[in-house]
Design an enzyme around this catalytic site. Structure first.
Site, PDB file in Angstrom:
ATOM      1  N   HIS A  28     -10.385  -4.650  10.225  1.00 65.51           N
ATOM      2  CA  HIS A  28     -11.730  -4.586   9.627  1.00 65.51           C
ATOM      3  C   HIS A  28     -11.802  -5.479   8.383  1.00 65.51           C
ATOM      4  O   HIS A  28     -12.739  -6.260   8.220  1.00 65.51           O
ATOM      5  CB  HIS A  28     -12.031  -3.121   9.278  1.00 65.51           C
ATOM      6  CG  HIS A  28     -13.340  -2.896   8.585  1.00 65.51           C
ATOM      7  ND1 HIS A  28     -14.375  -2.211   9.172  1.00 65.51           N
ATOM      8  CD2 HIS A  28     -13.772  -3.242   7.336  1.00 65.51           C
ATOM      9  CE1 HIS A  28     -15.398  -2.175   8.316  1.00 65.51           C
ATOM     10  NE2 HIS A  28     -15.050  -2.782   7.202  1.00 65.51           N
ATOM     11  N   GLU A  29     -10.793  -5.362   7.515  1.00 67.25           N
ATOM     12  CA  GLU A  29     -10.836  -6.125   6.254  1.00 67.25           C
ATOM     13  C   GLU A  29     -10.637  -7.619   6.510  1.00 67.25           C
ATOM     14  O   GLU A  29     -11.300  -8.444   5.879  1.00 67.25           O
ATOM     15  CB  GLU A  29      -9.787  -5.599   5.265  1.00 67.25           C
ATOM     16  CG  GLU A  29      -9.957  -4.138   4.858  1.00 67.25           C
ATOM     17  CD  GLU A  29     -11.362  -3.757   4.429  1.00 67.25           C
ATOM     18  OE1 GLU A  29     -12.095  -4.606   3.905  1.00 67.25           O
ATOM     19  OE2 GLU A  29     -11.737  -2.589   4.639  1.00 67.25           O
TER      20      GLU A  29
ATOM     21  N   GLY B 237     -10.426   0.563   2.235  1.00 66.93           N
ATOM     22  CA  GLY B 237     -10.157  -0.868   2.189  1.00 66.93           C
ATOM     23  C   GLY B 237     -11.336  -1.600   1.585  1.00 66.93           C
ATOM     24  O   GLY B 237     -12.463  -1.101   1.592  1.00 66.93           O
TER      25      GLY B 237
ATOM     26  N   HIS C 252     -13.766  -9.298   7.448  1.00 66.54           N
ATOM     27  CA  HIS C 252     -14.650  -9.636   6.316  1.00 66.54           C
ATOM     28  C   HIS C 252     -14.368 -11.045   5.801  1.00 66.54           C
ATOM     29  O   HIS C 252     -15.284 -11.747   5.362  1.00 66.54           O
ATOM     30  CB  HIS C 252     -14.436  -8.660   5.145  1.00 66.54           C
ATOM     31  CG  HIS C 252     -15.230  -7.400   5.237  1.00 66.54           C
ATOM     32  ND1 HIS C 252     -16.606  -7.379   5.261  1.00 66.54           N
ATOM     33  CD2 HIS C 252     -14.848  -6.099   5.277  1.00 66.54           C
ATOM     34  CE1 HIS C 252     -17.031  -6.120   5.310  1.00 66.54           C
ATOM     35  NE2 HIS C 252     -15.979  -5.318   5.329  1.00 66.54           N
TER      36      HIS C 252
ATOM     37  N   CYS D 232     -17.984   1.287   6.540  1.00 59.39           N
ATOM     38  CA  CYS D 232     -17.761   0.157   5.642  1.00 59.39           C
ATOM     39  C   CYS D 232     -18.496   0.435   4.343  1.00 59.39           C
ATOM     40  O   CYS D 232     -19.647   0.895   4.370  1.00 59.39           O
ATOM     41  CB  CYS D 232     -18.314  -1.107   6.298  1.00 59.39           C
ATOM     42  SG  CYS D 232     -18.150  -2.583   5.283  1.00 59.39           S
ATOM     43  N   LEU D 233     -17.855   0.161   3.217  1.00 56.82           N
ATOM     44  CA  LEU D 233     -18.508   0.393   1.923  1.00 56.82           C
ATOM     45  C   LEU D 233     -19.753  -0.475   1.757  1.00 56.82           C
ATOM     46  O   LEU D 233     -20.621  -0.151   0.945  1.00 56.82           O
ATOM     47  CB  LEU D 233     -17.523   0.125   0.779  1.00 56.82           C
ATOM     48  CG  LEU D 233     -16.346   1.102   0.672  1.00 56.82           C
ATOM     49  CD1 LEU D 233     -15.405   0.680  -0.440  1.00 56.82           C
ATOM     50  CD2 LEU D 233     -16.832   2.531   0.464  1.00 56.82           C
TER      51      LEU D 233
ATOM     52  N   GLN E  79     -16.821  -8.509  -0.397  1.00 61.98           N
ATOM     53  CA  GLN E  79     -17.629  -7.298  -0.651  1.00 61.98           C
ATOM     54  C   GLN E  79     -17.949  -7.126  -2.132  1.00 61.98           C
ATOM     55  O   GLN E  79     -18.847  -6.357  -2.466  1.00 61.98           O
ATOM     56  CB  GLN E  79     -16.907  -6.049  -0.128  1.00 61.98           C
ATOM     57  CG  GLN E  79     -16.835  -6.012   1.403  1.00 61.98           C
ATOM     58  CD  GLN E  79     -16.159  -4.750   1.868  1.00 61.98           C
ATOM     59  OE1 GLN E  79     -14.943  -4.698   1.934  1.00 61.98           O
ATOM     60  NE2 GLN E  79     -16.935  -3.726   2.166  1.00 61.98           N
TER      61      GLN E  79
HETATM   62 ZN    ZN Z   1     -16.031  -3.307   5.483  1.00 63.43          ZN
END
Ligand code: ZN
Length: 159
Positions: free
Chosen positions: A132-133, A46, A136, A90-91, A51
């Site tokens: 999670h997304e 995701g 953000h 998380c990226l 991000q």
């Molecule tokens: Zn993340």
């Protein structure tokens, strides 16, 4: 389509609230395509617009179960149920993971990439990814929710 630079923990763009998308245009379509490319390139499940440094209410998700990518524009959680605890990464926090408790089920209303109203019901990993997304988009990083601290994860082998 292009790969965009993924912002990492400590970048203040990740702490800001995103703005509603009111219409779809070429710029936003390109953003969505680039977000997908960037997510796949980085091996994530995701990615949220902040991000890649863009404060718009857009997330893309693909947990790799064959349903293809999901694009959620202006997502709102309508319902949650149950609970799951598990490792999350998380990226924007490369090489780390930590335990987060999330709902086991979520129902979300959003628009798709054509600004058509959609509803999505998600369970387990997909529910975790959706929560999670969407966090953000509110400037919330999972590291704020981690129980017991972060631990290192081995990078995936490239094949
Ligand atoms: Zn993340």
């Amino acid at each position: 389509m292009a790969i965009r630079r993924i912002r990492e923990l400590g970048d203040e763009v990740l702490t800001k609230k995103c703005k509603e998308v009111t219409k779809m245009n070429l710029r936003t379509r390109i953003l969505i395509g680039d977000m997908l490319d960037t997510m796949y390139e980085a091996g994530g499940v995701g990615l949220a617009a902040p991000q890649v440094g863009v404060l718009k209410n857009i997330v893309v998700i693909d947990i790799g179960e064959g349903d293809g990518p999901i694009t959620l524009v202006n997502p709102v959680i309508l319902e949650t149920a149950g609970e799951q605890s598990g490792d999350e990464g998380c990226l924007s926090v490369p090489g780390k993971a930590g335990v987060v408790t999330r709902p086991n089920y979520v129902k979300v209303r959003a628009q798709n990439e054509n600004m058509e109203e959609i509803e999505l019901e998600a369970e387990e990993l997909l529910a975790r990814a959706v929560c999670h997304e969407i966090d953000h988009l509110d400037g919330i990083m999972y590291v704020e929710l981690v129980e017991g601290g972060l631990h290192d994860v081995e990078p995936e082998e490239e094949d």
